[in-house]
Motif scaffolding. Structure first.
Motif, PDB file in Angstrom:
ATOM      1  N   LYS A 129      79.510  67.939  52.178  1.00 50.13           N
ATOM      2  CA  LYS A 129      80.153  66.639  52.379  1.00 50.13           C
ATOM      3  C   LYS A 129      81.050  66.611  53.626  1.00 50.13           C
ATOM      4  CE  LYS A 129      81.474  62.500  51.329  1.00 50.13           C
ATOM      5  NZ  LYS A 129      80.521  61.386  51.235  1.00 50.13           N
ATOM      6  N   SER A 130      81.886  67.640  53.775  1.00 47.77           N
ATOM      7  CA  SER A 130      82.823  67.579  54.901  1.00 47.77           C
ATOM      8  C   SER A 130      82.092  67.735  56.242  1.00 47.77           C
ATOM      9  CB  SER A 130      83.931  68.620  54.744  1.00 47.77           C
ATOM     10  OG  SER A 130      83.374  69.885  54.449  1.00 47.77           O
ATOM     11  N   PHE A 131      80.963  68.456  56.224  1.00 47.20           N
ATOM     12  CA  PHE A 131      80.180  68.571  57.469  1.00 47.20           C
ATOM     13  C   PHE A 131      79.390  67.294  57.712  1.00 47.20           C
ATOM     14  CE2 PHE A 131      79.874  73.064  55.622  1.00 47.20           C
ATOM     15  CZ  PHE A 131      81.153  73.369  56.049  1.00 47.20           C
ATOM     16  N   GLU A 132      78.998  66.679  56.601  1.00 45.94           N
ATOM     17  CA  GLU A 132      78.258  65.419  56.695  1.00 45.94           C
ATOM     18  C   GLU A 132      79.105  64.368  57.419  1.00 45.94           C
ATOM     19  OE1 GLU A 132      76.991  63.924  52.823  1.00 45.94           O
ATOM     20  OE2 GLU A 132      77.047  61.892  53.616  1.00 45.94           O
ATOM     21  N   LEU A 133      80.407  64.413  57.182  1.00 44.83           N
ATOM     22  CA  LEU A 133      81.277  63.421  57.828  1.00 44.83           C
ATOM     23  C   LEU A 133      81.249  63.587  59.340  1.00 44.83           C
ATOM     24  CD1 LEU A 133      84.290  63.367  55.333  1.00 44.83           C
ATOM     25  CD2 LEU A 133      82.392  61.742  55.542  1.00 44.83           C
ATOM     26  N   ILE A 134      81.206  64.843  59.786  1.00 46.31           N
ATOM     27  CA  ILE A 134      81.120  65.096  61.228  1.00 46.31           C
ATOM     28  C   ILE A 134      79.801  64.563  61.776  1.00 46.31           C
ATOM     29  CG2 ILE A 134      81.017  66.930  62.978  1.00 46.31           C
ATOM     30  CD1 ILE A 134      82.780  68.613  61.039  1.00 46.31           C
ATOM     31  N   LEU A 135      78.743  64.851  61.038  1.00 48.97           N
ATOM     32  CA  LEU A 135      77.423  64.397  61.451  1.00 48.97           C
ATOM     33  C   LEU A 135      77.356  62.867  61.468  1.00 48.97           C
ATOM     34  CD1 LEU A 135      74.486  65.138  62.122  1.00 48.97           C
ATOM     35  CD2 LEU A 135      74.031  65.328  59.665  1.00 48.97           C
TER      36      LEU A 135
END
Ligand SMILES: Cc1cc2nc3c(=O)[nH]c(=O)nc-3n(C[C@H](O)[C@H](O)[C@H](O)COP(=O)(O)O)c2cc1C
Ligand code: SF4
Ligand code: SF4
Ligand code: SF4
Ligand code: FES
Ligand code: FES
Lengths: 417, 157, 461
Positions: A129-135
């Motif tokens: 989830k937290s990496f998804e936000l960057i993406l």
């Protein structure tokens, strides 16, 4: 000597490398104005000739899959990027989406253009989830800058990207299970087609590729197939974001060309076995690849062919290093616990086989097992091999057989009479 | 008990619709919206999701039960998910888990009486290079040791 | 479609090119083990039991996902296949209680059959901790689930999702925690639900109605046709024939007929077997007193007299043969004959699959015979003779004689009538298909079929 080659990780070191403003002056999206005006077939040909192999674990030639996508058909086609990355020992796609998401987006634009898709999905594991936000932010930036949406870079080509969050299921990394999941169903792998055909998403042709595979596309398109082939070996061209974890001094991901020596890689990038202990074995490409003994690791080079010759496979390139500290009973039990938890449960040999073998491994770990149990475990491994819907169960089989076979004494020692 | 999407989420759903060739694909996005809104997925939500996706409520229930991150019951305010897969195990996750258990007085799968913590042992989080790792809700904590773990827990609001 | 030849363990079989191998094998009587494939549900590929060796294929293949082509060489007897099937079967059994002696399904359980066939009796699961699941779940609609016996073939769930489209059942959870379930707080609730009991290849789904009633191997059976409506679904009547004591009908099961009901019947039809055992009229009764046949026939003769106006009503569930006899008799004695069909119409029963709102099995037969189907206008009637029509009281008459299967109205003279399970005959369904029904048991008590009573009935003097 290992050459320093950076195809996918070239911008990883920049401060704020995930921002468009950073990478825009470093070549991001440079390919679009030129290549979106050229015939899409040229991109397919370049990728085909580059020998690019899928980096999600299977190593299937990307060009072969791309060529299965129908040309100029009335129904829409889709690109689906596999970012389900859940194979223990593997954490490379995460690096790409957090450290150079625009490289992935650029690769997706080129790929979609090449296969005639106007909508592309990124299926990302729920835990990210937290990496998804960057993406997501990168995708938003790309829309704002006109690299996504209508008439990209004045080419007349349209593309939308949608990020789809998984719900916590390793099996959804298997491409047909991923598509089932993307269609709103349980992630059950589909029965395999009889001949060569694309994957299907709601009845429309779909191409599924791994994040890193797609992130390699801009380089190939910009520099040409020949340029890509100057790295790696004839059959395993280019590079991979190999990674190291487990008993290793400096775990992490380090891009290298295919064909380098495994031990040299481990020494050079990983700083050797943790605490200067003796190497016991290496699981070469995520836990689903059969283990190598220290002696085999010494002979291995990091390419598909070498590892196949050694009876294992390159997998995701996520090496897990085991020192003399490692207790193989614990390793086996740990791995089988994973498979038991992650089997989709659809077919009997896998559902019951993973469950039963996990139980036997527990008993072996506790020193309660007999030779009969060990034989049963090997028999189960045989039953799980080649009789199921997907290759999950055969992978379990290979893992059990390799661990027992190569460390047999360790296991027989703890058996009860 | 009844369930309804918040007006804000209804807006999001309208936007999501245009991203898929069939409303059936909205299953996971909607399950996530429900879980974000309610903290878990109440049984009543299956009908609401079914209506939008055109699946049957049973189809939604079947799917929801397949994915381990989706919960049918609320978790504690801090949902600690500690990795138990191989790389983390080689790097000492078992000790961390034991420490956590003693510190919070609960086992994996349990929630503290004050509803603050839930512990869950999960499979590989994709942090094998920075093992051992855990998540608290969606935030990653990596290269853990017991000392670091104590500090993290103490600094939680 | 062009024909091809394949060989199965040396035997040459002709088949349609591209046909599904498992279908070809089953159609040709080859006993291929299978749980998940079912003719009505199609393949699913989950049980992995239907393994065959195909010449040229490296690994065993499943027959339910293999399409035949000319010259295909198939083996089931190959030792590798035998071992594979045996081991997979062992895995099906691993969490399965070995309690055949107390299982209802014993005798018609595929698991038990294969277990014998593949010689697994001495496979021991010693030290194995069975995964425990719920043993007695009432799913609703008379269906009980024993999850520990379930092999997760998904036949039951595919029935509710693909056939009835009512979606009450699903496989919930993942891996070895997967199990069959309804939605929380909901039950299995559709008019065809009990078909999943027949579909379940093992003893996981059983009928609450039939549980422990009788071990199947004590039962005899006869092919017949359901009388619940004019669809004419084909059934098998299971009954026992004890050496002494009354014969009992234990259940109706669907009997395959592609033209009419496929593999299924509705629950109402299935449960209508009960009517054959309950509240039956067994005696001849006059004014509350049981009397003998001779006496009754004499009384009958007196009642119909020579000048009286007589009306005969007949049940639209009677066989064609019965109706023909009654029609003949009505003409003989100059009586009016009616089979009012309105009494059978039940709009709430009909649906767009099998159930029809004309709840009389031989309504079409009545029509074909040109019998009046409506009582229009007032009739001045002295004597009413009713052959089991359900609403005789719509006719006012001085005297009332009734042939009845069940104890019901208080007629002046009552004759017991046999039910369709007790003799044979033909029925014509709504689509004008005439079908045979066989006798399953002997007529109960003093009852006779309508045609036999007619033979005995006196004419008018
Ligand atoms: C059990 C299983 C899990 C998999 N998990 C992943 C995954 O997490 N990510 C991935 O890219 N591919 C995964 N794969 C491989 C995919 O099925 C598919 O081959 C791949 O995404 C294709 O992309 P590539 O050719 O670019 O590698 C998995 C395969 C199996 C059998
Ligand atoms: S092999 Fe395992 S994971 Fe693959 S379909 Fe069968 S049960 Fe599912
Ligand atoms: S209950 Fe019976 S029909 Fe349903 S999945 Fe289990 S074994 Fe198959
Ligand atoms: S549909 Fe009619 S004929 Fe068929 S089983 Fe039901 S009641 Fe009997
Ligand atoms: S093994 Fe723990 S994060 Fe991968
Ligand atoms: S019948 Fe073929 S796999 Fe079940």
């Amino acid at each position: 000597m290992i050459r320093d080659v950076r195809i996918v990780s070239s911008r990883f070191g920049l401060a704020n490398s995930h921002r468009l403003s950073t990478v825009l002056m470093r070549g991001a999206y440079d390919s679009l104005p030129i290549h979106l005006k050229r015939p899409p077939e040229q991109i397919v040909r370049a990728v085909d000739e580059s020998g690019l192999r899928g980096k999600g674990g299977g190593g299937a030639p990307a060009g072969e899959k791309w060529k299965l996508m129908p040309r100029n058909s009335d129904t829409p086609s889709y690109l689906v990027v596999n970012c389900d990355e859940s194979e223990p020992g593997t954490f490379k796609d995460r690096e790409i989406i957090t450290r150079d998401p625009h490289l992935l987006i650029e690769g997706m634009i080129l790929t979609s253009y090449a296969i005639g898709a106007n909508h592309a999905y990124i299926y990302i594991r729920g835990e990210y989830k937290s990496f998804e936000l960057i993406l997501r932010r990168a995708v938003d930036e790309a829309y704002e800058a006109g690299f996504l949406g209508r008439d990209i870079a004045g080419s007349g080509f349209d593309l939308d990207i949608t990020i789809h969050r998984g719900g916590g299921a390793y099996i959804c990394g298997e491409k047909s299970a991923l598509l089932e999941s993307l269609e709103g169903k349980r992630g059950h792998p589909r029965l395999k087609p009889k001949g060569k055909e694309p994957e299907w998403y709601f009845g429309a042709p779909a191409l599924v590729n791994n994040v890193e595979t797609i992130a390699s596309v801009p380089y190939i398109v910009m520099n040409g197939a020949r340029c890509y082939r100057q790295f790696g070996t004839a059959q395993s061209p280019g590079t991979l974001l190999f990674s190291l974890s487990g008993h290793i001094e400096r775990p992490g991901i380090y891009e290298a060309e295919f064909g380098v020596s495994m031990m040299e890689y481990i020494e050079r990038f990983g700083g050797g076995v943790k605490g200067k202990k003796k190497l016991k074995g290496v699981i070469p490409g995520g836990i689903s690849t059969p283990i190598l003994t220290a002696e085999e690791a010494a002979r291995a080079t990091l390419d598909y062919e070498s590892l196949r010759t050694l009876g294992s496979s390159l997998g995701t390139g996520g090496m897990i290093v085991l020192s003399s500290e490692a207790d193989m009973h614990g390793v086996l039990k740990n791995i089988l616990g994973f498979y038991r938890h992650e089997s989709c449960g659809q077919c009997t040999p896998c559902r019951e086989g993973t469950s039963w073998s996990d139980q036997i491994a527990s008993r072996m770990l506790r020193g309660e097992a007999t030779m009969k149990d060990l034989d049963k475990l090997l028999e189960l491994a045989d039953t799980m091999n080649g009789k199921t819907i997907c290759v999950f169960a055969p992978a379990v089989s290979g893992v059990i057989l390799s661990i027992i076979d190569k460390f047999r004494d360790e296991f027989t020692e703890r058996l009860r009479p | 008990m009844s369930f309804a999407f918040s007006p804000e989420n209804l807006g999001k759903i309208e936007k999501l619709r245009s991203r898929y060739p069939s409303p059936k694909a909205l299953t996971l996005p909607l399950l996530w919206l429900v879980q974000e809104q309610e903290g878990y997925i109440p049984g009543e939500a299956f009908d609401a999701i079914a209506e939008i996706t055109t699946w049957s409520p049973m189809d939604i229930y079947k799917s929801a039960s397949f994915y381990t991150m989706l919960r049918f019951e609320p978790a504690g305010k801090y949902h600690i998910k500690i990795c138990r897969s191989l790389s983390c195990t080689l790097c000492g996750q078992a000790m961390l888990y034991r420490h956590l258990r003693e510190k919070l007085g609960i086992k994996a799968g349990e929630t503290t009486a004050d509803g603050r913590f839930t512990i869950e042992r999960v499979e590989c989080l994709g942090s094998c290079g920075t093992a051992p790792a855990m998540q608290i809700n969606d935030i990653y904590y990596e290269e853990l040791n017991t000392l670091k773990l104590d500090t993290i827990l103490e600094n939680l609001p | 479609m062009s024909k091809v030849k394949i060989t199965v363990d040396g035997r040459v079989i002709e088949a349609d090119d591209g046909a599904l191998l498992i279908e070809v094998l089953l159609a040709n009587g080859v006993d291929i083990p299978h749980f998940c494939y079912h003719e009505a549900l199609g393949p699913d590929g989950n049980c992995r039991m239907c393994m065959v060796k195909l010449q040229g294929a490296k690994r065993p293949q499943i027959a339910c996902d293999t399409f035949v082509c000319d010259g295909m060489e198939v083996s089931l007897k190959d030792p590798e296949i035998r071992t594979t099937v045996q081991r997979i079967l062992e895995l099906e059994l691993i969490n399965h209680p070995i309690d055949c002696p107390t299982c209802d399904q014993a005798g018609e359980c595929r698991l038990q059959d294969y277990y014998m066939e593949y010689g697994l009796y001495d496979s021991s699961f010693e030290n194995y901790q069975k995964i425990h699941h719920a043993k007695h779940t009432d799913l609703g609609s008379n269906v009980m689930l024993d999850q520990e016996r379930c092999v997760l073939c998904a036949r039951c769930t595919r029935f509710t999702s693909n056939i009835t489209k009512t979606n009450e059942l699903g496989i919930i959870g993942r891996g070895d925690e997967a199990h069959v379930s309804t939605m929380p707080g909901k039950t299995l609730d559709n008019p065809y639900a009990m078909n999943i009991i027949d579909l379940c290849p093992v003893g996981a789904l059983t009928s609450r109605d039939f549980r422990f009633a009788r071990r199947v191997w004590f039962l005899g059976s006869a092919p017949s046709v359901c009388h619940g409506c004019d669809r004419g679904c084909n059934i098998t009547i299971d009954h026992d024939r004890p050496k002494n004591g009354t014969e009992t009908i234990y259940r109706f099961r669907p009997r395959k007929n592609e033209r009419i009901n496929g593999h299924f019947i509705c629950d109402a039809g299935r449960l209508s077997y009960r009517e054959h055992n309950e509240n039956r009229q067994l005696q001849i009764i006059r004014e509350g007193q049981s009397i003998g046949r001779e006496e009754a026939l004499e009384a009958f003769e007196q009642m119909i007299g020579s000048q009286k106006r007589i009306m005969i009503l007949a049940d639209a569930n009677l066989y064609n043969e019965d109706l023909r006899a009654i029609k003949w008799y009505a003409k003989e004695i100059g009586a009016l004959l009616f089979v009012p069909l309105e009494s059978y119409r039940d709009e709430s029963f009909g649906d767009d699959w099998l159930r029809s709102s004309m709840r009389a099995a031989n309504a079409r037969g009545v029509e074909n015979m040109g019998i009046n189907r409506e009582v229009s206008g007032g009739y001045d009637i002295d004597v009413l003779i009713n052959f089991n029509h359900p609403t005789p009281h719509m006719i006012a008459a001085g005297e009332f004689i009734e042939f009845q299967t069940h104890q019901s109205t208080n007629a002046d003279l009552i004759f017991p009538l046999a039910m369709f399970s007790e003799y044979g005959g033909t029925l014509t369904n709504r689509d004008n298909i005439t079908q045979d029904c066989m006798q399953a048991v002997n007529p109960s008590g003093m009852s006779l079929s309508a045609q036999e009573w007619v033979k005995l009935l006196p004419r008018r003097s």
